[in-house]
Design a protein around this motif. Structure first.
Motif, PDB file in Angstrom:
ATOM      1  N   SER A   1      14.149  12.632  -3.433  1.00 24.69           N
ATOM      2  CA  SER A   1      15.340  11.844  -3.741  1.00 24.69           C
ATOM      3  C   SER A   1      15.101  11.040  -5.011  1.00 24.69           C
ATOM      4  O   SER A   1      13.956  10.842  -5.434  1.00 24.69           O
ATOM      5  N   THR A   2      16.176  10.559  -5.607  1.00 26.79           N
ATOM      6  CA  THR A   2      16.047   9.851  -6.887  1.00 26.79           C
ATOM      7  C   THR A   2      16.670   8.457  -6.808  1.00 26.79           C
ATOM      8  O   THR A   2      17.532   8.097  -7.600  1.00 26.79           O
TER       9      THR A   2
ATOM     10  N   PHE B   1      15.074   8.380   2.253  1.00 27.57           N
ATOM     11  CA  PHE B   1      14.448   8.995   1.076  1.00 27.57           C
ATOM     12  C   PHE B   1      13.842  10.319   1.512  1.00 27.57           C
ATOM     13  O   PHE B   1      13.031  10.366   2.436  1.00 27.57           O
ATOM     14  N   GLN B   2      14.209  11.389   0.840  1.00 28.23           N
ATOM     15  CA  GLN B   2      13.742  12.721   1.232  1.00 28.23           C
ATOM     16  C   GLN B   2      12.786  13.278   0.180  1.00 28.23           C
ATOM     17  O   GLN B   2      12.983  13.081  -1.019  1.00 28.23           O
ATOM     18  N   TYR B   3      11.754  13.961   0.661  1.00 28.68           N
ATOM     19  CA  TYR B   3      10.802  14.576  -0.267  1.00 28.68           C
ATOM     20  C   TYR B   3      10.169  15.798   0.377  1.00 28.68           C
ATOM     21  O   TYR B   3      10.116  15.929   1.594  1.00 28.68           O
TER      22      TYR B   3
ATOM     23  N   ASP C   1      -1.468   8.083   8.735  1.00 30.35           N
ATOM     24  CA  ASP C   1      -0.787   7.270   7.742  1.00 30.35           C
ATOM     25  C   ASP C   1       0.380   8.014   7.096  1.00 30.35           C
ATOM     26  O   ASP C   1       1.345   7.388   6.657  1.00 30.35           O
ATOM     27  N   LEU C   2       0.298   9.336   7.046  1.00 28.07           N
ATOM     28  CA  LEU C   2       1.438  10.116   6.557  1.00 28.07           C
ATOM     29  C   LEU C   2       2.625   9.936   7.502  1.00 28.07           C
ATOM     30  O   LEU C   2       3.772   9.842   7.067  1.00 28.07           O
ATOM     31  N   SER C   3       2.342   9.846   8.784  1.00 26.02           N
ATOM     32  CA  SER C   3       3.396   9.584   9.769  1.00 26.02           C
ATOM     33  C   SER C   3       4.013   8.208   9.542  1.00 26.02           C
ATOM     34  O   SER C   3       5.229   8.030   9.641  1.00 26.02           O
ATOM     35  N   LYS C   4       3.180   7.227   9.196  1.00 30.38           N
ATOM     36  CA  LYS C   4       3.684   5.877   8.901  1.00 30.38           C
ATOM     37  C   LYS C   4       4.542   5.889   7.635  1.00 30.38           C
ATOM     38  O   LYS C   4       5.590   5.247   7.576  1.00 30.38           O
ATOM     39  N   LEU C   5       4.066   6.622   6.623  1.00 26.70           N
ATOM     40  CA  LEU C   5       4.837   6.759   5.389  1.00 26.70           C
ATOM     41  C   LEU C   5       6.219   7.324   5.692  1.00 26.70           C
ATOM     42  O   LEU C   5       7.231   6.861   5.162  1.00 26.70           O
ATOM     43  N   ASN C   6       6.251   8.330   6.564  1.00 29.07           N
ATOM     44  CA  ASN C   6       7.530   8.948   6.903  1.00 29.07           C
ATOM     45  C   ASN C   6       8.464   8.000   7.653  1.00 29.07           C
ATOM     46  O   ASN C   6       9.686   8.151   7.595  1.00 29.07           O
ATOM     47  N   GLN C   7       7.907   7.013   8.346  1.00 27.42           N
ATOM     48  CA  GLN C   7       8.757   6.003   8.983  1.00 27.42           C
ATOM     49  C   GLN C   7       9.499   5.189   7.925  1.00 27.42           C
ATOM     50  O   GLN C   7      10.648   4.799   8.130  1.00 27.42           O
ATOM     51  N   VAL C   8       8.837   4.939   6.807  1.00 23.86           N
ATOM     52  CA  VAL C   8       9.474   4.188   5.718  1.00 23.86           C
ATOM     53  C   VAL C   8      10.513   5.048   5.013  1.00 23.86           C
ATOM     54  O   VAL C   8      11.645   4.617   4.788  1.00 23.86           O
ATOM     55  N   THR C   9      10.136   6.285   4.655  1.00 22.76           N
ATOM     56  CA  THR C   9      11.086   7.157   3.956  1.00 22.76           C
ATOM     57  C   THR C   9      12.290   7.482   4.840  1.00 22.76           C
ATOM     58  O   THR C   9      13.423   7.499   4.365  1.00 22.76           O
ATOM     59  N   ASP C  10      12.049   7.716   6.116  1.00 22.67           N
ATOM     60  CA  ASP C  10      13.153   8.022   7.032  1.00 22.67           C
ATOM     61  C   ASP C  10      14.097   6.834   7.166  1.00 22.67           C
ATOM     62  O   ASP C  10      15.329   7.004   7.200  1.00 22.67           O
ATOM     63  N   ALA C  11      13.544   5.628   7.245  1.00 21.67           N
ATOM     64  CA  ALA C  11      14.378   4.431   7.391  1.00 21.67           C
ATOM     65  C   ALA C  11      15.312   4.260   6.202  1.00 21.67           C
ATOM     66  O   ALA C  11      16.467   3.847   6.364  1.00 21.67           O
ATOM     67  N   LEU C  12      14.823   4.604   5.008  1.00 21.08           N
ATOM     68  CA  LEU C  12      15.628   4.421   3.799  1.00 21.08           C
ATOM     69  C   LEU C  12      16.342   5.702   3.363  1.00 21.08           C
ATOM     70  O   LEU C  12      16.977   5.734   2.315  1.00 21.08           O
TER      71      LEU C  12
ATOM     72  N   ILE D   1      11.575  -1.337  -3.630  1.00 20.89           N
ATOM     73  CA  ILE D   1      10.677  -0.259  -3.213  1.00 20.89           C
ATOM     74  C   ILE D   1      10.929   1.010  -4.026  1.00 20.89           C
ATOM     75  O   ILE D   1      12.047   1.524  -4.081  1.00 20.89           O
ATOM     76  N   GLU D   2       9.848   1.494  -4.613  1.00 24.77           N
ATOM     77  CA  GLU D   2       9.865   2.713  -5.422  1.00 24.77           C
ATOM     78  C   GLU D   2       8.952   3.736  -4.757  1.00 24.77           C
ATOM     79  O   GLU D   2       7.848   3.408  -4.331  1.00 24.77           O
ATOM     80  N   PHE D   3       9.405   4.975  -4.655  1.00 29.91           N
ATOM     81  CA  PHE D   3       8.562   6.070  -4.172  1.00 29.91           C
ATOM     82  C   PHE D   3       8.174   6.937  -5.368  1.00 29.91           C
ATOM     83  O   PHE D   3       9.035   7.327  -6.163  1.00 29.91           O
ATOM     84  N   ILE D   4       6.892   7.249  -5.469  1.00 23.65           N
ATOM     85  CA  ILE D   4       6.403   8.050  -6.598  1.00 23.65           C
ATOM     86  C   ILE D   4       5.286   8.983  -6.137  1.00 23.65           C
ATOM     87  O   ILE D   4       4.834   8.914  -4.996  1.00 23.65           O
ATOM     88  N   TYR D   5       4.844   9.844  -7.020  1.00 24.62           N
ATOM     89  CA  TYR D   5       3.524  10.466  -6.896  1.00 24.62           C
ATOM     90  C   TYR D   5       2.953  10.511  -8.301  1.00 24.62           C
ATOM     91  O   TYR D   5       3.683  10.704  -9.277  1.00 24.62           O
ATOM     92  N   THR D   6       1.666  10.251  -8.435  1.00 20.44           N
ATOM     93  CA  THR D   6       1.094  10.011  -9.763  1.00 20.44           C
ATOM     94  C   THR D   6       1.044  11.262 -10.635  1.00 20.44           C
ATOM     95  O   THR D   6       0.882  11.146 -11.855  1.00 20.44           O
TER      96      THR D   6
END
Length: 200
Positions: free
Chosen positions: A164-165, A151-153, A138-149, A58-63
């Motif tokens: 996070s990197t 990953f901070q942004y 869906d932003l709330s759902k995204l935060n469930q994934v980032t919080d679980a791992l 899993i990779e987190f990005i923004y285009t």
């Protein structure tokens, strides 16, 4: 005096050891909730609990990211080639790239990002975002994934996210396995070896 020094040293050692243990235990117990769903680059629903047959990188990005995100994606493209040669990509491991900027990164934007890296739109590398009409949900759902791992942004207000990197390997049940540095510090061989070690 020596006794006080020894007690202080021991206290510092125990504090450091306790802190390291906390983070190791926290990471080892991290798991993405199975009920989380986002939409992919084709506008189709992707549910994290549906497929329990594959590992996920899993990779987190923004285009709009100017540096570390595209560098990481390119390194993952190179890693994918090695996994394809080994016959495991798409069968035992899939890649998931999740935007942390779902307001701007629509499915169409993600398709453009994929094309820029020569990534085939074949459902073996998913690019996930939120649905425009339900973006807050869906932003709330995204935060469930980032919080679980862990990953901070954050968007400081100029559209250039601070984040996070790390990228993350999770198992068939979405449970944390390992994390690896993003960008120029991404070690393709290290990630490859970890993936193959979990498959064999």
């Amino acid at each position: 005096m020596k006794k006080i020094y020894l007690i202080c040293s021991l206290a510092v050692f125990l504090g450091v050891a306790g802190g390291i243990s906390f983070f190791l235990i926290r990471d080892a117990n991290a798991a993405i909730p199975a009920n989380v769903s986002l939409i992919n680059q084709n506008g189709d629903t992707y549910n994290f609990g549906k497929d329990k047959t594959k590992l996920k990188l899993i990779e987190f990005i923004y285009t709009h990211c100017p540096d570390i995100c595209p560098t990481t994606t390119q390194k993952m493209v190179d890693l994918k080639k090695d996994l394809v040669k080994s016959g495991v990509f798409g069968k035992d491991i899939e890649f998931i790239t999740i935007t942390i900027d779902p307001y701007r990164d629509t499915p169409e934007s993600l398709q453009g990002y994929m094309q820029g890296f020569g990534i085939n739109n074949d459902n073996q590398w998913m690019f996930l975002t939120g649905e425009k009409k339900n973006i807050k949900r869906d932003l709330s759902k995204l935060n469930q994934v980032t919080d679980a791992l862990q990953f901070q942004y954050k968007d400081p207000g100029n559209g250039q996210f601070v984040h996070s990197t790390f990228i993350y390997l999770v198992d068939h049940n979405n449970k944390f396995v390992a994390k690896f540095p993003m960008g120029k510090d991404f070690n393709k061989q290290e990630v490859y070896n970890k993936i193959m070690g979990k498959i064999r």
